[in-house]
Enzyme design. Structure first.
Site, PDB file in Angstrom:
ATOM      1  N   LYS A  86       0.841  -1.197   0.000  1.00 49.87           N
ATOM      2  CA  LYS A  86       0.000   0.000   0.000  1.00 49.87           C
ATOM      3  C   LYS A  86       0.875   1.244   0.000  1.00 49.87           C
ATOM      4  CE  LYS A  86      -3.936   1.900   2.630  1.00 49.87           C
ATOM      5  NZ  LYS A  86      -4.882   1.625   3.748  1.00 49.87           N
ATOM      6  N   SER A 159      -9.581   1.748   3.018  1.00 46.51           N
ATOM      7  CA  SER A 159      -8.819   2.600   2.138  1.00 46.51           C
ATOM      8  C   SER A 159      -7.801   1.790   1.358  1.00 46.51           C
ATOM      9  CB  SER A 159      -8.092   3.670   2.969  1.00 46.51           C
ATOM     10  OG  SER A 159      -7.036   3.085   3.749  1.00 46.51           O
ATOM     11  N   SER A 183      -9.997  -0.721   7.163  1.00 46.35           N
ATOM     12  CA  SER A 183      -9.450  -0.592   5.816  1.00 46.35           C
ATOM     13  C   SER A 183      -8.636  -1.773   5.308  1.00 46.35           C
ATOM     14  CB  SER A 183      -8.615   0.685   5.718  1.00 46.35           C
ATOM     15  OG  SER A 183      -9.423   1.810   5.933  1.00 46.35           O
TER      16      SER A 183
END
Length: 472
Positions: A86, A159, A183
């Site tokens: 990420k 997210s 998330s």
């Protein structure tokens, strides 16, 4: 898009299977890495999972790993395996923008601890994965939004949406996500992958762009519980650069996946009936049937006030996020998207007394959760309380109280108390999109989570199914 129940290509193999093929010389790391990079080039223009593809450095890492293996130097189950991270984890060889435009040119001079540990274990980093702005709920309006590979009209989660999409679509064999209010679990649910949110402090946050430091968790998103165990045992452990990281030793999770005994699972039917929709509750009942057939005991429990904890979470997160962005907000307010700026405004608007009451409520909720977990081994929840929502549905998340509750009640409270949980594919909607169950354990109960999830996945095939992609 239709689903299939069998892995038909190398790109959809589980991480541990690719590891074995590389270790035994049936495939080289360079071959696998090049194939994944070509697949990214072909498919990601329509999926938007990657913020940056690190082709040159990935191929160089793969070649070095092949050379080490040729010398008999095998680094372990991640040796030569292509993964992605990420884009809030620092990488010295690529920018880290954290889903923002303000930090689009930020290029750190060191790797996050989790990235350095992955690389030391021989993993090949394919690139950086897209996320919502600052890891909150909305993507920056000037940046692309990852597309759910099962159905472009279906929400891809927040997210860690890029991590969920890339792992599901066969663009990597595992990824890193972060979880502050759900998330890891929300995009794992939306994209049909396995996500592990560890105990707070189990994994170092050094070199991680923060959303809310006391709520942030870093963890793996993979195709199976076994794969998640391999990644967690690599990235977990105390880090002197992060004084909040836990001192507890890290087990070899992936080597101990057999349950020692049948667990006792708690389920709050009143919570489910009050906040989760019909497809979600049907999936939970099916999950209960499956685990009872495994010999597990499911008992009725009453959970603490999850809705109040979820509502508190927004304010708690806002205060900490305001602190994180103090240097750039409100000075550069115009460069922020509406969701992140709205959260910061909430945090900046609270008084010290307000924050004191929030902290007291959080401590009380955590204490009640510990009392609950003293009587059970696992708590069963959905990964999200609304079954595979569409992009259109989620546009009203901030204005629809029932939707807000369905989305946040199963996730945000577990971040408030910092307990670990694992999210598992556990069904499909009538339109063929994924549904997910979540197991929560007591602090540092990751071994139980992996073992229980592995047993569930040995009895079901939900985690083996994947989206059919045009050109893929």
């Amino acid at each position: 898009m239709n689903t299939t129940s069998a892995n038909t290509g190398v790109e959809f193999r589980e991480l541990h299977e690719i590891s074995r093929l590389i270790q035994t010389g049936q495939l080289s790391s360079r071959e696998v890495t090049a194939a994944m990079l070509d697949r990214i080039d072909r498919l990601d223009p329509s999926l938007n999972a990657f913020a940056a593809v690190m082709r040159e450095s990935a191929l160089a890492e793969a070649e070095r790993n092949d050379e080490r293996l040729a010398r008999g130097d095998w680094l372990g189950p991640l040796h030569g395996v292509p993964i992605a991270v990420k884009d809030l984890a620092y990488t010295h060889d690529a920018p880290t923008a954290a889903g923002t435009t303000i930090h689009s040119d930020f290029r750190p001079d060191f790797d996050a601890t989790v990235v350095s540990r992955l690389r030391a274990a021989g993993a090949v980093v394919l690139g950086k994965l897209r996320l919502t702005e600052g890891a909150f709920t909305g993507h920056h309006p000037d940046l692309p939004t990852p597309v759910n590979p099962w159905d472009s009209a279906t929400w891809s989660g927040v997210s860690s949406s890029g991590s969920g999409v890339a792992t599901s679509a066969g663009l990597c064999f595992g990824s890193l996500g972060s979880d502050t209010g759900g998330s890891i679990r929300l995009p794992s649910s939306a994209n049909g992958v396995t996500g592990l949110k560890p105990t707070w402090g189990r994994v170092s946050r050094h070199g991680i762009f923060a959303l809310a430091p006391s709520l942030d968790h870093i963890g793996p998103m993979t195709r199976s519980a076994r794969d998640a165990a391999i990644i967690l045992e690599t990235i977990a452990g105390h880090d002197p650069h992060d004084p909040t990281s836990a001192l507890e030793p890290v087990p070899r999770y992936s080597q101990h996946l057999r349950l020692d005994r049948s667990p006792v699972v708690g389920f709050d039917r009143e919570l489910a009936e009050a906040h989760f929709d019909a497809p979600t509750n049907a999936m939970l009942e099916s999950t209960i049937e499956t685990i009872e057939n495994l010999g597990w005991r499911v008992i009725d429990v009453r959970t603490p006030d999850f809705l109040a904890a979820a509502q508190d979470w927004t304010a708690l997160c806002g205060v900490e996020t305001a602190g994180v962005h103090d240097e750039t907000y409100p000075a550069r307010r115009s460069e922020y998207g509406p969701d992140l700026s709205g959260l910061i405004d909430i945090g900046r608007g609270l008084s010290a007394i307000d924050y004191h009451h929030l902290l007291e409520s959080r401590r009380a909720f955590t204490g009640r959760m510990r009392s609950l977990m003293a009587d059970i081994d696992l708590l069963l929840l959905p990964g999200i309380g609304v079954g595979s929502p569409t992009v259109e549905q989620m546009k009203s998340l901030g204005s629809d109280p029932e939707l807000f509750a369905a989305a946040t009640v199963p996730t945000a409270p577990i971040d408030n108390c910092g307990m670990p949980s694992i999210t598992l594919p556990a069904g499909f909607t009538q339109r063929g999109t994924p549904l997910a169950a979540q197991f929560v354990a007591d602090d540092f109960g990751e071994q139980l989570l992996f073992s229980a999830a592995h047993a569930f996945q040995q009895s079901t095939d939900f985690h083996t199914r994947h989206p059919e992609l045009a050109g893929g």
